[in-house]
Design a protein around this motif. Structure first.
Motif, PDB file in Angstrom:
ATOM      1  N   ARG A 311      39.704  23.268  31.652  1.00 33.93           N
ATOM      2  CA  ARG A 311      40.500  22.346  32.469  1.00 33.93           C
ATOM      3  C   ARG A 311      39.694  21.096  32.814  1.00 33.93           C
ATOM      4  O   ARG A 311      40.222  19.974  32.778  1.00 33.93           O
ATOM      5  CB  ARG A 311      40.955  23.052  33.746  1.00 33.93           C
ATOM      6  N   GLN A 312      38.433  21.286  33.156  1.00 40.45           N
ATOM      7  CA  GLN A 312      37.598  20.148  33.519  1.00 40.45           C
ATOM      8  C   GLN A 312      37.332  19.252  32.313  1.00 40.45           C
ATOM      9  O   GLN A 312      37.301  18.021  32.428  1.00 40.45           O
ATOM     10  CB  GLN A 312      36.269  20.631  34.107  1.00 40.45           C
ATOM     11  N   ILE A 313      37.163  19.875  31.145  1.00 36.83           N
ATOM     12  CA  ILE A 313      36.974  19.085  29.923  1.00 36.83           C
ATOM     13  C   ILE A 313      38.203  18.225  29.659  1.00 36.83           C
ATOM     14  O   ILE A 313      38.096  17.034  29.329  1.00 36.83           O
ATOM     15  CB  ILE A 313      36.673  20.015  28.729  1.00 36.83           C
ATOM     16  N   GLU A 314      39.383  18.806  29.798  1.00 42.36           N
ATOM     17  CA  GLU A 314      40.624  18.044  29.611  1.00 42.36           C
ATOM     18  C   GLU A 314      40.715  16.916  30.638  1.00 42.36           C
ATOM     19  O   GLU A 314      41.098  15.785  30.313  1.00 42.36           O
ATOM     20  CB  GLU A 314      41.830  18.981  29.744  1.00 42.36           C
ATOM     21  N   GLU A 315      40.374  17.218  31.866  1.00 43.13           N
ATOM     22  CA  GLU A 315      40.450  16.209  32.927  1.00 43.13           C
ATOM     23  C   GLU A 315      39.493  15.056  32.641  1.00 43.13           C
ATOM     24  O   GLU A 315      39.846  13.880  32.820  1.00 43.13           O
ATOM     25  CB  GLU A 315      40.114  16.859  34.272  1.00 43.13           C
TER      26      GLU A 315
END
Length: 437
Positions: A311-315
């Protein structure tokens, strides 16, 4: 073209609006834009111009429940139609989850639309053809695994491994009662029953037999395909010449029915949770993954254990700046097995288009299209000289120039592999492994 519901069919349907900024969106061009649309469990129907695949009702780390989803685009309408089969209702959370996955696959965000407009203004040929989106998976995890699957192998092998993983997912979700009762450990039901020494001898004998039969099998399958290549469209029979099949029309046998062939033999793409606890030797043999097995397992385990935050990578990828690229490239480099080529492909899936993943196909493209005798040592210099002026969309220009060549390269193996799977029960098993040797 829309298919009316069948008698007794259960399905929920909702509309996904296309905003004013996506008024020129074309479903066929958005789907048939990258090789990932050919990989299981994706299916494009070139006659009905619909895209089908299983999607999870909620996040793939939270829920393993999947449903078959079909996406179509009615003519001259400012929305997509999303049909969810074998469901009577959808909760708000379930519909939102499905919508987010569809939007991710088709890149239907304001940021992506801005990229499309800027790229097409920079490269007029793409605007004329409607090119600008690169199809991707509904989840980053699936993209990352498939980026591993394209490494160091032929495209037919990539298709085979992706399909095997989806078949495995169905086996994990739907074990038969007899199989469950037969073994104390549920996972051992997938292990070979034949003793190891006899299994080796048996495998050699089977391999020899397959080699003797492969020519005959190819001939039979080709005859079967030719016999089945008359398709009914609006009650009018149209003969399709396999040699002249269009790029958009080679994936799976078009059908007017919802009972798709893959539903009885293939599930969704496995989630991190489904893969993380599998035995490495079992997974390697079951899906013919080779050295990729350990990389996929460690990725899945890292996600499940919270060490890899997708999720953080996508964000962090929402703004495709150079600083974010460098940050994410460094983070991905800390994941076991993610070398420069794999990282470049993952970052492309995340929307960073200024780096072109370089492999043997890139060398071939530079040689055939640009007459460059590039090598691994100087390939980046040649890429920069040719595509540097299109920054930050170098990959999109490269892909536009090479995609037709790429699809022609893999057209026959992809068409044959998918068509054989459709005709498998009718015409018997086909030794795909022999074709890859």
């Amino acid at each position: 073209m829309e298919r009316p519901p069948l008698a007794g069919e259960r399905r929920v349907e909702f509309k996904l609006p296309l905003t004013e900024s996506t008024a020129n969106f074309n479903l066929e061009k958005a789907v048939c834009s990258h090789g990932f649309f050919m990989t299981a469990p994706n299916q494009w129907d070139p006659l009905l111009k619909t895209f089908k695949r299983p999607l999870r009702l909620l996040d793939d780390v939270v829920s393993e429940s999947s449903v078959l989803v079909e996406i179509s685009q009615p003519l001259e309408c400012c929305y997509l139609v999303v049909r969810v089969f074998d469901m009577d209702t959808l909760s708000t959370e379930q519909q939102q989850s499905l919508t987010e996955q569809v939007r991710r696959m088709l890149r239907l965000s304001d940021t992506e639309e801005k990229n499309v407009r800027e790229f097409q203004e920079l490269y007029g040929e793409a605007k004329a053809s409607g090119f600008g989106r690169i199809f991707r998976s509904p989840t980053l995890f699936e993209d990352m695994v498939k980026c591993i699957l394209v490494c160091n192998c032929q495209w037919s092998r990539t298709l085979s491994m992706a399909r095997a993983l989806c078949e495995l997912q169905l086996e994990l979700q739907c074990p038969t009662p007899t199989e469950t009762d037969k073994y104390e450990n549920p996972m051992t039901k997938f292990a070979p029953i034949t003793p190891a020494k006899k299994e080796t001898t048996k495998r050699k004998m089977n391999s020899q037999q397959k080699s003797r039969n492969v020519a005959k099998r190819c001939s039979e399958i080709k005859s079967a395909i030719e016999a089945e290549a008359t398709l009914r469209v609006d009650c009018t029979e149209t003969s399709i010449d396999i040699q002249e099949a269009s790029i958009a029309g080679f994936v799976n046998e078009p059908s007017e029915k919802t009972d798709l062939p893959f539903l009885s033999s293939m599930g969704n793409f496995p989630s991190p949770k489904e893969l993380a606890t599998l035995d490495e030797n079992f997974l390697a043999k079951r899906c013919n993954l080779g050295y990729r097995t350990n990389r996929i397992l460690r990725l899945a385990q890292g996600v499940v254990e919270g060490r890899i935050d997708l999720r953080q990578i996508e964000e962090d990828s929402r703004e495709a700046s150079l600083s974010n690229y460098m940050k994410l490239n460094e983070q991905l480099g800390e994941i076991y097995g993610f070398g420069p080529f794999t990282r470049a492909n993952v970052l492309m899936c995340l929307g960073f288009y200024h780096v072109i993943p370089s492999d043997s196909e890139t060398l071939r493209h530079l040689n055939q299209v640009h007459k460059k005798k590039s090598t691994i040592k100087n390939i980046q210099q040649d890429i920069e000289r040719i595509y540097g002026k299109y920054e930050p969309f170098q990959f999109l220009v490269y892909w536009y120039a090479s995609s037709l060549d790429f699809f022609q390269f893999c057209l026959w193996t992809s068409f044959l592999s998918n068509y054989v799977s459709v005709l498998g029960q009718k015409y018997g098993p086909f030794m795909k492994n022999d074709l890859e040797r």
